[in-house]
Design a protein around this motif. Structure first.
Motif, PDB file in Angstrom:
ATOM      1  N   VAL A  55       6.694 -16.335   3.393  1.00 51.54           N
ATOM      2  CA  VAL A  55       6.329 -15.396   4.259  1.00 51.54           C
ATOM      3  C   VAL A  55       6.902 -14.031   4.412  1.00 51.54           C
ATOM      4  CG1 VAL A  55       5.379 -17.233   5.697  1.00 51.54           C
ATOM      5  CG2 VAL A  55       7.707 -16.704   5.973  1.00 51.54           C
ATOM      6  N   THR A  56       7.204 -13.494   3.379  1.00 52.22           N
ATOM      7  CA  THR A  56       7.814 -12.186   3.309  1.00 52.22           C
ATOM      8  C   THR A  56       6.766 -10.737   3.483  1.00 52.22           C
ATOM      9  OG1 THR A  56       9.511 -12.950   1.851  1.00 52.22           O
ATOM     10  CG2 THR A  56       9.354 -10.661   1.871  1.00 52.22           C
ATOM     11  N   GLY A  57       5.738 -10.659   2.625  1.00 59.73           N
ATOM     12  CA  GLY A  57       5.073  -9.805   2.425  1.00 59.73           C
ATOM     13  C   GLY A  57       5.027  -8.501   1.384  1.00 59.73           C
ATOM     14  N   LEU A  58       5.945  -8.617   0.842  1.00 63.46           N
ATOM     15  CA  LEU A  58       6.546  -7.698  -0.159  1.00 63.46           C
ATOM     16  C   LEU A  58       5.430  -7.909  -1.167  1.00 63.46           C
ATOM     17  CD1 LEU A  58      10.107  -7.525  -0.552  1.00 63.46           C
ATOM     18  CD2 LEU A  58       8.878  -5.567   0.322  1.00 63.46           C
ATOM     19  N   ALA A  59       4.868  -6.704  -1.936  1.00 63.54           N
ATOM     20  CA  ALA A  59       3.739  -6.909  -2.934  1.00 63.54           C
ATOM     21  C   ALA A  59       4.032  -5.909  -3.777  1.00 63.54           C
ATOM     22  CB  ALA A  59       2.356  -7.060  -2.016  1.00 63.54           C
ATOM     23  N   VAL A  60       3.825  -6.188  -5.114  1.00 69.67           N
ATOM     24  CA  VAL A  60       3.557  -5.393  -6.407  1.00 69.67           C
ATOM     25  C   VAL A  60       2.261  -4.845  -6.657  1.00 69.67           C
ATOM     26  CG1 VAL A  60       5.725  -6.159  -7.269  1.00 69.67           C
ATOM     27  CG2 VAL A  60       3.650  -7.420  -7.964  1.00 69.67           C
ATOM     28  N   VAL A  61       1.363  -5.500  -5.849  1.00 71.82           N
ATOM     29  CA  VAL A  61       0.026  -4.958  -6.099  1.00 71.82           C
ATOM     30  C   VAL A  61      -0.709  -4.970  -4.636  1.00 71.82           C
ATOM     31  CG1 VAL A  61      -0.510  -5.766  -8.362  1.00 71.82           C
ATOM     32  CG2 VAL A  61      -0.930  -7.303  -6.752  1.00 71.82           C
ATOM     33  N   ASP A  62      -1.945  -4.367  -4.708  1.00 73.95           N
ATOM     34  CA  ASP A  62      -2.694  -4.169  -3.431  1.00 73.95           C
ATOM     35  C   ASP A  62      -3.474  -5.388  -3.280  1.00 73.95           C
ATOM     36  OD1 ASP A  62      -3.931  -3.375  -1.106  1.00 73.95           O
ATOM     37  OD2 ASP A  62      -5.328  -2.475  -2.335  1.00 73.95           O
ATOM     38  N   THR A  63      -3.292  -6.323  -2.073  1.00 80.73           N
ATOM     39  CA  THR A  63      -3.805  -7.505  -2.009  1.00 80.73           C
ATOM     40  C   THR A  63      -5.251  -7.432  -1.880  1.00 80.73           C
ATOM     41  OG1 THR A  63      -1.831  -8.297  -0.701  1.00 80.73           O
ATOM     42  CG2 THR A  63      -3.764  -9.652  -0.317  1.00 80.73           C
ATOM     43  N   GLY A  64      -5.669  -6.437  -1.152  1.00 83.89           N
ATOM     44  CA  GLY A  64      -7.351  -6.341  -0.953  1.00 83.89           C
ATOM     45  C   GLY A  64      -8.066  -5.902  -1.994  1.00 83.89           C
ATOM     46  N   THR A  65      -7.350  -5.193  -3.183  1.00 85.74           N
ATOM     47  CA  THR A  65      -8.195  -4.712  -4.165  1.00 85.74           C
ATOM     48  C   THR A  65      -7.918  -5.804  -5.464  1.00 85.74           C
ATOM     49  OG1 THR A  65      -6.557  -3.026  -4.654  1.00 85.74           O
ATOM     50  CG2 THR A  65      -8.617  -2.434  -3.193  1.00 85.74           C
ATOM     51  N   ALA A 385      13.735  -8.216   1.692  1.00 86.00           N
ATOM     52  CA  ALA A 385      13.561  -9.148   0.827  1.00 86.00           C
ATOM     53  C   ALA A 385      14.247 -10.523   1.457  1.00 86.00           C
ATOM     54  CB  ALA A 385      13.807  -9.078  -0.552  1.00 86.00           C
ATOM     55  N   PHE A 386      15.608 -10.269   1.787  1.00 86.14           N
ATOM     56  CA  PHE A 386      16.393 -11.536   2.101  1.00 86.14           C
ATOM     57  C   PHE A 386      15.863 -11.845   3.598  1.00 86.14           C
ATOM     58  CE2 PHE A 386      20.009 -12.750   4.729  1.00 86.14           C
ATOM     59  CZ  PHE A 386      20.503 -13.746   3.891  1.00 86.14           C
ATOM     60  N   GLY A 387      15.500 -10.874   4.399  1.00 82.00           N
ATOM     61  CA  GLY A 387      15.061 -11.096   5.655  1.00 82.00           C
ATOM     62  C   GLY A 387      13.803 -11.740   5.819  1.00 82.00           C
ATOM     63  N   THR A 388      13.058 -11.647   4.689  1.00 79.87           N
ATOM     64  CA  THR A 388      11.749 -12.364   4.776  1.00 79.87           C
ATOM     65  C   THR A 388      10.866 -11.394   5.506  1.00 79.87           C
ATOM     66  OG1 THR A 388      11.510 -13.971   6.435  1.00 79.87           O
ATOM     67  CG2 THR A 388      12.027 -14.698   3.828  1.00 79.87           C
ATOM     68  N   VAL A 389      10.827  -9.937   5.575  1.00 81.03           N
ATOM     69  CA  VAL A 389      10.010  -9.186   6.369  1.00 81.03           C
ATOM     70  C   VAL A 389       9.181  -8.554   5.661  1.00 81.03           C
ATOM     71  CG1 VAL A 389      10.446  -6.937   7.603  1.00 81.03           C
ATOM     72  CG2 VAL A 389      12.475  -8.242   7.493  1.00 81.03           C
ATOM     73  N   ILE A 408      12.699 -11.773  -5.770  1.00 81.93           N
ATOM     74  CA  ILE A 408      12.255 -13.043  -5.873  1.00 81.93           C
ATOM     75  C   ILE A 408      13.057 -13.925  -5.518  1.00 81.93           C
ATOM     76  CG2 ILE A 408      11.437 -14.880  -7.143  1.00 81.93           C
ATOM     77  CD1 ILE A 408       9.681 -12.573  -9.050  1.00 81.93           C
ATOM     78  N   VAL A 409      14.481 -13.668  -6.008  1.00 79.91           N
ATOM     79  CA  VAL A 409      15.368 -14.726  -5.730  1.00 79.91           C
ATOM     80  C   VAL A 409      15.887 -14.643  -4.284  1.00 79.91           C
ATOM     81  CG1 VAL A 409      17.937 -15.324  -6.050  1.00 79.91           C
ATOM     82  CG2 VAL A 409      16.399 -14.698  -7.916  1.00 79.91           C
ATOM     83  N   LEU A 410      15.877 -13.508  -3.625  1.00 77.15           N
ATOM     84  CA  LEU A 410      16.307 -13.163  -2.393  1.00 77.15           C
ATOM     85  C   LEU A 410      15.201 -13.500  -1.469  1.00 77.15           C
ATOM     86  CD1 LEU A 410      17.401  -9.244  -2.622  1.00 77.15           C
ATOM     87  CD2 LEU A 410      18.795 -11.272  -1.687  1.00 77.15           C
ATOM     88  N   MET A 411      13.877 -13.401  -1.784  1.00 75.29           N
ATOM     89  CA  MET A 411      12.956 -13.807  -0.868  1.00 75.29           C
ATOM     90  C   MET A 411      13.025 -15.541  -0.658  1.00 75.29           C
ATOM     91  SD  MET A 411       9.596 -11.833  -1.360  1.00 75.29           S
ATOM     92  CE  MET A 411       9.565 -11.792  -3.267  1.00 75.29           C
ATOM     93  N   TYR A 412      13.494 -16.200  -1.860  1.00 73.27           N
ATOM     94  CA  TYR A 412      13.695 -17.647  -1.749  1.00 73.27           C
ATOM     95  C   TYR A 412      14.761 -17.970  -1.080  1.00 73.27           C
ATOM     96  CZ  TYR A 412      13.804 -22.677  -3.298  1.00 73.27           C
ATOM     97  OH  TYR A 412      14.087 -23.898  -3.344  1.00 73.27           O
TER      98      TYR A 412
END
Length: 444
Positions: A55-65, A385-389, A408-412
């Motif tokens: 439940v972080t929300g960081l993204a390397v691509v646009d989710t909607g497209t 990432a660490f705070g899953t913001v 990725i490791v930080l989010m986990y």
């Protein structure tokens, strides 16, 4: 011995989160999940799956497209399951099949919910189910109506967008179908305030919600955890919004062009979202450096324990502040609201803060070594990432593969590592049959 280690609640939680990430990665890797009908790169699928489950929300691509309707559904299911915890979901499933939970199921659920006792798990699970269904359903309907009636969005698109953003808000996931998150609605009170309310309810923590449900008429008898969480959260919301107003009032790229009422609306929304929600209604990359520094603090602290929020948690920060106050005043006990904070909780809070700070510092050094991006932007990304913001200054997609792997490791670690650490500290406490002689080293 090996079976006992694998069956430890915190280890089982960590392994099940990994299993969900693996399933999500494979599902997003399928060509049907991509808008262009091609298979996504492994790193892109993995990064998105980890960000959703944690439940972080960081993204390397646009989710909607980038993702197809199927891919978007997969992403939503991942942050729904990751939001209130696999073990909470297991408890709910057990309740639906059988009203009594077995001891092992209760232990596993306790590891995810941080419940005080095994008897609390059933109550917490019921609150999770009721609050999740009511909040997500109500918010989804409201957003659907507002998007259609107020913004002219077709009914089908409005319904899907309303549901996606409602689930994302309640689970503090921060995923949006819009490339600019909620910036296009930054002057719409009827969208930002309901979303902020969903963020608050999901991020305050289920034990607090359970306490409020049971004793809503008797605030004097709320638990110390509830009082610390609510007081600390309110303080951070007010201070965060006030500071953002001061820092961004005349910034032409953020609040500057807005009328006073919209400035206040966006400052409040940003203060709430910075506590791990990940939505933004103004351009994060255009904020002043002072606002970035404020976000460092808000993102690192996070929200309430055993909810959908991340960070080291508001109760941890509150206990440490009380420790400082007690030391400055020369008091032997750490006290608040007519109660003493037990010594194990104090030690656990210090441990979580120190280890969390060390992880952030180490990850920042590693990421800086892989890129020439400004240090403050890297720090922002690491803490997010660490705070899953999930908030970003816009550099996530531009980071090299090694830096993205670190995130990725930080989010986990931020989502599962802190759960495992806190549970291990609580369950691993034991009394020693002997103690060493005491000495007092010089401090300061």
């Amino acid at each position: 011995m090996r079976h006992q280690q694998l069956s430890h609640p915190s280890r089982t939680v960590a392994l099940l989160f990994l299993a969900l990430i693996a399933v999500g990665t494979v599902a997003l890797k399928l060509p049907a999940s991509n808008a262009e009908g091609i298979s996504a790169p492994w790193l892109t699928a993995l990064f998105t799956a980890v960000s959703a489950v944690c439940v972080t929300g960081l993204a390397v691509v646009d989710t909607g497209t980038y993702w197809s309707p199927l891919g978007q559904v997969v992403v939503m299911l991942l942050f729904q399951m990751g939001g209130f915890g696999l073990m909470t979901a297991a408890a709910l499933l057990g309740l639906m099949v059988n009203r009594s939970l077995r001891l092992r199921t209760r232990l596993l659920t306790q590891a995810e919910t941080h419940s005080v006792g095994l008897g609390d798990v059933v109550g917490v699970a019921r609150v999770v189910l009721a609050v999740t269904a009511v909040c997500e359903g109500a918010l989804a309907v409201w957003l659907m109506l507002r998007l259609h009636l107020g913004h002219g969005m077709p009914w089908g698109e409005a319904a899907w967008s309303g549901l996606f953003h409602a689930v994302s808000a309640f689970n503090n996931a921060g995923f949006s179908l819009h490339g600019d998150s909620l910036t296009r609605y930054n002057r719409d009170t009827l969208i930002l305030l309901p979303v902020a309310l969903g963020i608050v309810i999901g991020g305050i923590g289920f034990p607090v919600l359970q306490d409020l449900r049971a004793r809503w008429r008797d605030p004097l008898h709320w638990s110390l955890h509830t009082k610390l969480t609510l007081t600390g959260s309110a303080l951070l919301w007010v201070v965060g919004a006030g500071c953002l107003l001061v820092f961004e009032w005349n910034n032409p790229q953020t609040l500057g062009p807005m009328p006073a009422a919209d400035k206040l609306l966006n400052a409040v929304f940003a203060s709430v979202s910075a506590r791990t929600a990940g939505f933004n209604a103004v351009d994060i990359g255009a904020l002043t450096h002072e606002s970035w520094a404020l976000h460092f603090l808000l993102m690192f602290i996070g929200g309430g324990s055993a909810g959908t929020a991340g960070g080291v948690k508001i109760s941890t920060a509150a206990i440490l502040l009380l420790l400082v106050v007690a030391e400055v005043r020369g008091r032997p006990d750490c006290e608040a609201f007519g109660r003493r904070v037990c010594l194990p909780a104090q030690r656990q809070a210090i441990t979580v803060l120190v280890l969390g700070s060390a992880v952030v510092a180490g990850a920042t050094i590693v990421v800086l070594s892989t890129t020439h991006l400004p240090t403050d932007k890297v720090i922002f990304e690491v803490i997010s990432a660490f705070g899953t913001v999930g908030l970003s200054t816009g550099i996530t997609a531009d980071l090299p593969a090694l830096a993205q792997s670190v995130l990725i490791v930080l989010m986990y670690a931020g989502r599962v590592g802190l759960i495992t650490l806190a549970t291990s500290l609580a369950l691993g406490e034991r009394r020693m049959p002997w103690r060493y002689p005491e000495e007092h080293p010089i401090v300061g």
